[in-house]
Scaffold this active site. Structure first.
Site: not given
Lengths: 244, 129
Positions: B9-10
């Site tokens: 997600h990052s």
């Protein structure tokens, strides 16, 4: 309804969904703050705004094509799990509308949408996800049309009622899929954001369908001397397809 | 060599995991992808597809993911990649799995399956005793 009228109904449904999602943005975010990552309102707003823009730039009069474009926009722009769930399922189901929007094609669309959603998200009823609103809605829509012989507008109304009960059902249960499952028992007592956005979209489709069909039924009834069932199906369906 | 894609997600997390993994598996081709197109936390299928294409050199690709939308968007990216070679998802903790995969990819007889299985061995990693 001819193809162009159906396409206009689809466009109207998408615009209405985008407006309603924007209105409910902080409500969805609040729900998602309690048991998730607090991005559902922003993600859905971004996705639907992109979808509305894409539709504006698309000159198609094919409902299936327009609906597919909505799914593609959600897939690319949402960023969270709602992207593949809403977007991927809409894309997968859009082919069911190639023959236009009727009672039959909208039932097929709803079933294909649900099948893809469950295949991708692997959630079942009771996991505290959007599936809890969608399964009763899709089953009720299909049963109302195929078994009870209701017209699509009535069937959609019943489906919205069923989805509403599904959303209420998510409150007391513990999440076992999605972000909320990380909270375990602390997810109990909170309403699921995905089930809520599903209900919001279904309500919007019902409202668009009602606007369309009220006028249409009268006109057709006068013209043909009988209730215009086909017109009914189409307008309603116009909403249904996007619904999911 | 079997390619490896790390999806998080990052973007920073994905790049950090790649850095740790390649420190051990120095020769491995590891692509890091994460975040949305406009730099938010999240995932999106198109950048994952591009990372898979970048990692592919004809010997297959193993994709590691963190959670939720990363899993689903990686599945969509694989379905849409339409590569001749095999692309598979590994069901593994992304950090430990990426490290295992990078080491396994350096083996002379490495295959997509051997790299995927090495990644999935990370499910059994015990950190104490």
């Amino acid at each position: 309804m001819d193809g162009a009228t159906q396409a206009e109904a689809v466009r109207e449904a998408i615009r209405a969904c985008t407006e309603r999602i924007e209105e409910e943005r902080s409500y969805l975010t609040d729900l998602d703050s309690a048991i998730g990552d607090a991005d559902h309102g922003a993600n859905m707003t971004r996705g639907f705004t992109a979808a509305a823009d894409r539709i504006d730039g698309l000159e198609s009069e094919e409902p299936a094509e327009l609906v597919k474009a909505v799914g593609m926009a959600l897939l690319s722009e949402v960023g969270g799990a709602s992207g593949p769930l809403y977007g991927g399922s809409i894309v997968a189901a859009s082919g069911e509308l190639e023959e236009g929007i009727t009672a039959e094609t909208t039932v097929a669309f709803a079933e294909a949408y649900l099948e893809k959603l469950q295949e991708r998200g692997k959630a079942s009823v009771g996991d505290k996800t959007m599936v809890d609103a969608l399964v009763p809605a899709v089953h009720t829509y299909k049963k109302s049309i195929e078994v009870d012989g209701r017209d699509p507008l009535e069937a959609l109304g019943k489906a919205v009622d069923a989805a509403e009960r599904g959303v209420a059902f998510t409150v007391p249960i513990r999440a076992s899929r999605g972000r909320a499952s990380y909270l375990g028992w602390r997810s109990v007592g909170h309403q699921d954001p995905g089930a809520t956005s599903t209900l919001i979209l279904l309500e919007t489709l019902l409202s668009v369908a009602t606007d369309h069909l009220d006028g249409e039924v009268e006109v057709d009834a006068e013209a043909e001397g009988k209730p215009a069932e086909e017109g009914d199906d189409e307008g309603d369906a116009g909403a249904v397809e996007v619904e999911d | 060599m079997v390619g490896i894609v790390v999806v998080s997600h990052s973007r920073k997390a994905a790049e950090g995991i790649r850095d740790v993994a390649t420190e051990m598996g120095g020769d491995a081709r590891v692509e890091a992808v994460g975040g949305t197109g406009d730099g938010r936390i999240g995932t999106s299928p198109e950048p994952i597809s591009r990372a898979i294409a970048d990692a592919a050199d004809g010997n297959g690709v193993v994709v590691l993911v963190d959670l939720g939308s990363a899993v689903m968007n990686a599945e969509i990216a694989i379905e849409e990649a339409e590569l001749e070679e095999e692309v598979v998802l590994a069901d593994a903790p992304v950090m430990e799995g990426a490290l295992n995969a990078a080491v396994a990819a350096g083996a002379p007889d490495a295959t997509v399956d051997s790299v995927r299985m090495a990644a999935e061995d990370a499910q059994r990693v015990k950190k104490f005793g």
